[in-house]
Structure formats: C-alpha cells, structure tokens
Enzyme design. Structure first.
Site, PDB file in Angstrom:
ATOM      1  CG  ASP A  66       1.987  -3.229  -6.934  1.00  0.00           C
ATOM      2  OD1 ASP A  66       1.928  -2.954  -5.764  1.00  0.00           O
ATOM      3  OD2 ASP A  66       1.074  -3.385  -7.574  1.00  0.00           O
TER       4      ASP A  66
HETATM    5  N1  URA Z   1      -2.554  -0.252  -8.545  1.00  0.00           N
HETATM    6  C1  URA Z   1      -1.779  -1.458  -8.376  1.00  0.00           C
HETATM    7  O1  URA Z   1      -2.496  -2.517  -8.723  1.00  0.00           O
HETATM    8  N2  URA Z   1      -0.549  -1.329  -8.385  1.00  0.00           N
HETATM    9  C2  URA Z   1       0.238   0.016  -8.046  1.00  0.00           C
HETATM   10  O2  URA Z   1       1.424  -0.270  -8.055  1.00  0.00           O
HETATM   11  C3  URA Z   1      -0.689   0.999  -7.834  1.00  0.00           C
HETATM   12  C4  URA Z   1      -2.096   0.758  -8.032  1.00  0.00           C
END
Ligand code: URA
Length: 228
Positions: A103
């Site tokens: 993310d």
């Molecule tokens: N899980 C999440 O919620 N975000 C990420 O970036 C990776 C795994």
C-alpha cells in the site's frame, strides 16, 4: 534446448502461461506453429516468435527495494509518486516490475524483476510464499484476538489462511502470512476491532531488509531467492 525453457529465459511468462501460448498456436518456430512446449529448438539458428514477434533471451535481473511510505505500487499514478521513482539511475528500469504490491503508506521490502516465471511462483496462492510484516496497532491486542487471527480469520470476502503472530510490544507485532489479498494485514486486525497504524514488510520468503535503509536498493542474484 526445450522450447519452454527458452521462452522462460526470454521472460515471456510462467511455464503455465507459456503452455497456453503454445497450445493456442501463438508460438511459431521458423514460421510454423509449435504445438508442444517440450520440443527441442536450436536457440541460435531457429527463429521463435510469439504473435509473430521475434523473441530474444533476456538478462534476468533482481533488485530489493526498501520502499518508503508515500509511493504507490503502480507503473503510473496521476497524483502520487510511484515505486519506480525510487529506483536509482544505475538500475536498468526497462521491463522491471514489482513482485506483488505494498500500500501507499506501507514501507518495506519490495522485489523488482523482469522474470515473469519467478513473479508467478512468488505470487501464486497455491505456492503459499511467506511474507513477514512489522505492525503497530492503535490498541493493545489480546491473546484471544491473536489466536483468532492465527487460526484463520474471516475478513469479509475471504477466510484467511492460518498465520503466525509474535507480540513484540503492547501495541506492536510481527505477523507472517502466506497469501496476499488486498489490504490483507490491515483487514485482519480490523476484523478483531483493532487498527494498523504503521506497517512494514520485513521479509519476503527468505529475503530480508537486514542492513538496508529506507529508499535503498540492492541488486541480488536469482540463487539468493530460495524457491525452485
Ligand atoms: N497488507 C496490507 O494491509 N497492506 C500492505 O501493504 C501489505 C499487506
């Protein structure tokens, strides 16, 4: 060399994808459709095409990036910087792509490669490749909630596979998961009425961020990645 092996080395895709290309008649050897990916070819003399485009063996490359927060895992974004912007000049960015996603606000280990087969192996759900994250939570997590997550929690559209949690502080944990659904770690803690306020991927299979600083990039070799 087997046609399949040659096409893998061209970075064309996974073995399964290559089989599909061959079966659907998209691959030609000297202008004639190949219907068996196991056929032997002469990589110097034979002309191999996919959709009538000539193939060429690629030099396969592998880089670990310590992603910083604020970068989107995508090739282009109208409003935000993208992870490719973190790759320095000395990296030949052509045809490189990230294996999986993080993310925008997540930091940590992101692997870049031009190796389509490795990408398939490391991201395919059946392979159950491990990913370890360090997470800071809004409130303390109980042993009961840890157990619920570890046993395989329902995050709405999906019941997660069992995972492993190591509590390292009142509100901080390491969590290892074996799949990669959208916002998975955040949704796992949300499912027990908690909230992830900071997330960093520290390991991807046997690869780790050890010795690296945020924003740093390191070239590695295929043999450094323990997967067959
Ligand atoms: N899980 C999440 O919620 N975000 C990420 O970036 C990776 C795994």
């Amino acid at each position: 060399m087997r046609l399949e092996k040659y096409l893998v080395q061209c970075g064309t895709g996974s073995r399964r994808e290559i089989k599909e290309y061959v079966l659907s008649g998209r691959v030609k050897i000297n202008g004639v459709c190949a219907f068996d990916e196991g056929i032997n070819i002469d990589e110097t003399d034979d002309i191999i095409t996919i959709d009538d485009k000539k193939t060429k063996k690629k030099i396969l490359k592998y880089y670990i990036l310590y992603k910083k927060s604020g970068y989107v895992t995508s090739a282009k974004d109208e409003d935000n910087p993208v992870v490719n912007d973190l790759l320095p000049e000395w990296v030949d960015k052509k045809a490189l792509f990230p294996v999986g996603r993080l993310d925008k606000d997540t930091e940590g280990l992101l692997l870049f490669t031009n190796d389509g087969e490795l990408n398939y192996k490391m991201t395919h759900p059946d392979k159950k490749f491990s990913k370890k994250y360090y997470a800071e939570l809004r409130k303390e997590i109980s042993d009961e909630d840890i157990k619920k997550i570890e046993e395989g929690i329902d995050i709405g559209s999906h019941k997660c596979l069992p995972s492993h949690i190591e509590k390292v502080g009142e509100r901080s944990v390491y969590i290892t998961i074996f799949e990669g659904k959208y916002h998975q770690v955040k949704r796992m803690f949300k499912a027990v009425n908690n909230k992830v306020i900071y997330l960093k991927r520290t390991e991807f299979g046997n690869l780790s961020l050890k010795g690296m600083n945020p924003g740093e990039v390191k070239e590695i070799k295929r043999e450094d990645i323990f997967i067959d």
